[in-house]
Design an enzyme around this catalytic site. Structure first.
Site, PDB file in Angstrom:
ATOM      1  N   ARG A 104     -36.899  -6.253  55.208  1.00 24.89           N
ATOM      2  CA  ARG A 104     -36.300  -7.312  56.073  1.00 24.89           C
ATOM      3  C   ARG A 104     -37.363  -7.416  57.335  1.00 24.89           C
ATOM      4  NH1 ARG A 104     -30.320  -5.128  55.651  1.00 24.89           N
ATOM      5  NH2 ARG A 104     -31.380  -3.236  55.388  1.00 24.89           N
ATOM      6  N   LYS A 202     -25.552 -19.549  58.206  1.00 30.05           N
ATOM      7  CA  LYS A 202     -25.259 -18.472  58.723  1.00 30.05           C
ATOM      8  C   LYS A 202     -26.287 -18.278  59.913  1.00 30.05           C
ATOM      9  CE  LYS A 202     -27.449 -14.536  57.140  1.00 30.05           C
ATOM     10  NZ  LYS A 202     -27.488 -13.033  56.420  1.00 30.05           N
ATOM     11  N   GLY A 237     -21.347  -7.237  55.529  1.00 30.54           N
ATOM     12  CA  GLY A 237     -21.012  -8.250  56.487  1.00 30.54           C
ATOM     13  C   GLY A 237     -21.325  -9.747  55.827  1.00 30.54           C
TER      14      GLY A 237
HETATM   15  C1  R5P Z   1     -30.714 -10.982  55.011  1.00 29.44           C
HETATM   16  O1  R5P Z   1     -31.331 -11.945  55.325  1.00 29.44           O
HETATM   17  C2  R5P Z   1     -30.425 -10.138  53.743  1.00 29.44           C
HETATM   18  O2  R5P Z   1     -30.744 -11.122  52.514  1.00 29.44           O
HETATM   19  C3  R5P Z   1     -29.019  -9.746  53.353  1.00 29.44           C
HETATM   20  O3  R5P Z   1     -28.260 -11.191  53.584  1.00 29.44           O
HETATM   21  C4  R5P Z   1     -28.687  -8.904  54.729  1.00 29.44           C
HETATM   22  O4  R5P Z   1     -29.580  -8.101  54.705  1.00 29.44           O
HETATM   23  C5  R5P Z   1     -27.162  -8.269  54.247  1.00 29.44           C
HETATM   24  O5  R5P Z   1     -26.927  -7.126  55.097  1.00 29.44           O
HETATM   25  P1  R5P Z   1     -25.534  -7.085  55.307  1.00 29.44           P
HETATM   26  O6  R5P Z   1     -24.736  -6.677  54.119  1.00 29.44           O
HETATM   27  O7  R5P Z   1     -25.591  -5.860  56.436  1.00 29.44           O
HETATM   28  O8  R5P Z   1     -24.823  -8.415  55.959  1.00 29.44           O
END
Ligand code: R5P
Length: 326
Positions: A104, A202, A237
């Site tokens: 990420r 988002k 989340g």
């Molecule tokens: C973000 O860009 C990723 O693709 C995932 O959506 C994110 O890392 C998921 O993280 P969490 O489950 O903590 O929201």
């Protein structure tokens, strides 16, 4: 004078760190080979020691390690294994990281930030890796961070086939939880007969990790069975907020599908209390018994990794495993 026979026969060897050895066992079983016996332990101060218990000279080495928590320890152990293989004259070393840690952090959002996904690639190269094998990178361009071949495997066909076998495709909408994953949603749609796609608008404050603010649903999901797709579920989340937004927008049912089940902190509680009828993931990362719940389906990634290792070893085609996916 005794005759010297030269053998050019390549030897496939599979090694595993301590991140998730059960997955390596499954891959070895698929390949019909034994894991190479390896000793690994921690010194009192946390430093890691690794030694292979058999000669590895001249072998085609595949070093599988899952970057599960504690992530830094698993990565360091894999680096040390690669170093040991290089110094023991392995012919070729492939780092197999089903979930590529730090993916990420693939760009600078603001000044004075690292690009840790690039640093990871540099570390593997420096340790002695000739190639990488990964599943569903957070962003495809991370392949370019590594100076060598990268086999980028996709769990998408496996996930999409599973979901497609369970739903009424005439009422199906594929949903990306953010605008960045719309292209992946299109691939899902292609595999499932061209169903409509939607996405969630988002937004995220880069100063606050693991915190997303979900906005509105872009697309019509009224009365639809929605499949929210993501590369990973970390704290859950993102995905559970997407599920809520879809039901508020009139979805009849919501299924969650993601490749990497990081499942940190509140993830399991959030998933259990979400209104999603099913959560489908793969085992690129270990899922403990106490993390399992009704409605959770875990698909094994081992057959795909084994097929890819075989193709690499036999100088075949990894791309052919994903014909039709662009
Ligand atoms: C973000 O860009 C990723 O693709 C995932 O959506 C994110 O890392 C998921 O993280 P969490 O489950 O903590 O929201």
């Amino acid at each position: 004078m005794g005759e010297i026979r030269l053998s050019s026969e390549k030897r496939l060897r599979l090694f595993t760190g301590r991140g998730y050895p059960e997955l390596a066992d499954d891959v070895a079983a698929e390949l019909g080979i034994q894991l190479t016996p390896t000793s690994a332990y921690d010194f009192a101060n946390g430093e890691i020691f690794v030694r292979f218990e058999e000669s590895v000279r001249g072998c085609d080495a595949f070093v599988l390690q899952c970057h599960t928590a504690p992530v830094n320890k698993q990565i360091m152990e894999q680096l040390i294994m690669v170093d040991a293989l290089k110094r023991a004259s392995a012919k070729r070393i492939t780092v197999v990281a089903p979930f590529y840690g730090y993916a990420r952090q693939d760009k600078k959002h603001r000044g004075r930030e690292p690009i840790s996904a690039r640093l990871m690639a540099d570390l593997f190269k420096t340790a002695g890796a000739d190639r990488l094998m990964v599943v569903d990178l957070h962003t495809s361009q991370i392949q370019g961070f590594f100076d060598g071949p990268v086999d980028h495997l996709f769990a998408l066909p496996m996930l999409a086939n599973y979901v497609g076998s369970k739903v009424d495709r005439s009422r199906l909408t594929i949903v990306s939880p953010d605008s960045g994953r719309v292209r992946v949603a299109e691939r899902w749609s292609d595999l499932l007969g061209g169903c409509p796609i939607a996405f969630i608008h988002k937004t995220r404050d880069p100063r606050i990790p693991n915190e997303s603010i979900t906005g509105r649903v872009v697309g019509d999901v009224q009365g639809q069975t929605c499949v929210v797709i993501d590369d990973m579920i970390d704290t859950a989340g993102t995905i559970t907020k997407a599920v809520d937004a879809l039901f508020e927008a009139g979805a009849k049912d919501v299924i969650v599908a993601a490749t990497h089940a990081v499942l940190s902190g509140p993830a399991i509680d959030r998933l259990k209390s979400s209104k999603a009828s099913e959560v489908v993931i793969t085992n690129t990362l270990p899922i403990s018994e106490d993390q399992k719940f009704d409605g959770l389906t875990v698909l094994s990634i081992a057959p795909l990794i084994a097929r890819a290792i075989r193709e690499v070893f036999e100088d075949g085609s990894v791309t052919s495993l994903f014909d039709g996916l662009s």
